[in-house]
Scaffold this active site. Sequence first.
Site, mmCIF file in Angstrom:
data_model
loop_
_atom_site.group_PDB
_atom_site.id
_atom_site.type_symbol
_atom_site.label_atom_id
_atom_site.label_comp_id
_atom_site.label_asym_id
_atom_site.label_seq_id
_atom_site.Cartn_x
_atom_site.Cartn_y
_atom_site.Cartn_z
ATOM 1 N N ARG A 1 51.221 -21.420 3.160
ATOM 2 C CA ARG A 1 52.055 -22.188 2.367
ATOM 3 C C ARG A 1 52.047 -23.572 1.955
ATOM 4 N NH1 ARG A 1 55.696 -25.551 6.332
ATOM 5 N NH2 ARG A 1 55.463 -22.971 7.404
ATOM 6 N N TYR B 1 70.706 -25.283 -18.610
ATOM 7 C CA TYR B 1 71.306 -24.347 -18.049
ATOM 8 C C TYR B 1 71.576 -24.045 -17.138
ATOM 9 C CZ TYR B 1 68.432 -20.514 -15.968
ATOM 10 O OH TYR B 1 68.566 -19.478 -14.822
ATOM 11 N N LYS C 1 59.877 -17.371 -18.236
ATOM 12 C CA LYS C 1 59.798 -16.950 -19.410
ATOM 13 C C LYS C 1 58.471 -16.953 -20.313
ATOM 14 C CE LYS C 1 63.988 -17.275 -17.626
ATOM 15 N NZ LYS C 1 64.763 -18.439 -17.666
HETATM 16 C C1 LIG Z 1 65.989 -19.986 -17.160
HETATM 17 C C2 LIG Z 1 65.392 -20.742 -17.085
HETATM 18 C C3 LIG Z 1 65.307 -21.515 -15.845
HETATM 19 C C4 LIG Z 1 65.989 -20.818 -14.012
HETATM 20 O O1 LIG Z 1 64.449 -20.608 -13.822
HETATM 21 P P1 LIG Z 1 64.217 -19.046 -12.843
HETATM 22 O O2 LIG Z 1 62.915 -18.488 -12.831
HETATM 23 O O3 LIG Z 1 65.116 -17.878 -13.913
HETATM 24 O O4 LIG Z 1 65.517 -19.619 -11.845
HETATM 25 C C5 LIG Z 1 65.708 -22.848 -15.550
HETATM 26 N N1 LIG Z 1 65.315 -23.482 -17.054
HETATM 27 C C6 LIG Z 1 65.510 -22.855 -18.015
HETATM 28 C C7 LIG Z 1 65.479 -23.640 -19.387
HETATM 29 C C8 LIG Z 1 65.432 -21.872 -17.915
HETATM 30 O O5 LIG Z 1 66.248 -20.841 -19.023
#
Ligand SMILES: *Cc1c(COP(=O)(O)O)cnc(C)c1O
Length: 394
Positions: free
Chosen positions: A45, A97, A194
Amino acid sequence: MQATTQLIHSIPVDPLTGAVSVPIYQTSTFVQEAPGINKGFDYSRTNNPTRATLEDLIAQLEGGQVGIAFSSGLAAIDAVAKLLRPGDEIVAVDDIYGGAYRLFTQVYQQFGVTINFVDTTDPEKVFNAITPNTKLIWLETPTNPTLKISDIEAIAQIAKASHCLLCVDNTFASPALQQPLLLGADIVVHSATKYLGGHSDLIAGLVVTKEKELGAKLKFYQNACGAILAPFDSWLVIRGIETLHLRVQQHCRSAQEVAEWLQQHPAVDKVYYPGLKDHPNHEIAKKQSKGFGGIVSFSLKQDSAEAATAFVTSTQLFKLAESLGGIKSLVSHPASMTHKTIPAEKRRAAGVTDSLIRLSIGLEDAGDLLQDLQQALEKTNTIVKTTAAEAVPC
Ligand SMILES: *Cc1c(COP(=O)(O)O)cnc(C)c1O
């Protein structure tokens, strides 16, 4: 040395075995010689060698001192929000977001943190929203789904003069295109789910700080609260990052082609893409980033949810799904998906009209993608016409 070369060679060869791929240290704990005497790791952790490799890598990519890997993008955002105290205020980008909106308004507001949303494309509006209690400015650029661009450097100067931190959610651009810390920001966060992961196969978040001290604070919160990224997922993000520059180049090239093609299409109303010369923030985008990204949004002349639904269910290569930034192209309908909880009036005012469609341009052949969009637009037209004809009483 070019960034791509540096990136590939910054991932260390395993000193123990010579393995060229970073080993996945799937272990919870590490043997100690005597209490407190160890090889730099005691419990996963707190620290794990595979995660540490990813953390060093993202810090280097963003030009920061400390990188920290979290179990999701929202966990990364949550760690930054923990820097705030009751009475503190955040000035945030207005089309933030949705998950960050929910976190700030439904979790942190109950702990006495106030959020003010402003149109950050105008730095003066940011300046005017700052009060003596403002401790954090929160930017996303480009934003989702209308791809508005804010001037990071100008807002960093305002943050500095006002003694508050600037955090940039760099998810949409990725460090291959934009490095906010080098433009004056204090913190960068990512949903590595992403572009960094890049293959739609994991959930992960990253934080990078410009200064060591701030990084240590956030690392303390991570260890205290526990939202770490697992060794295998850390390895997957490293593997994704190894091809980041190449992928993002191709995403940008195809997105530009798709945006220009949509712009001349008779069924299309508005196209949102920072790479188009008539995008209102095109010049700032050009100044602060190396490319315009892989996301394109557009609205239909037939501005109805029906038409949009017909479109998003007619594409074949573009799969209907939330998320973005992977090798497979995705399509989404923000009004009924990501932005559903925002009141219709407010949503439309922000440009998220009933027919607005967001595309995440993948790595398929651009010609094939255009063909898919063409057949889907034709099919949409037929469906909408048929529905209208059926609605007319005989
Ligand atoms: C998807 C996204 C998040 C959140 O991320 P997760 O990995 O789904 O928790 C935050 N900011 C932006 C701009 C995103 O597209």
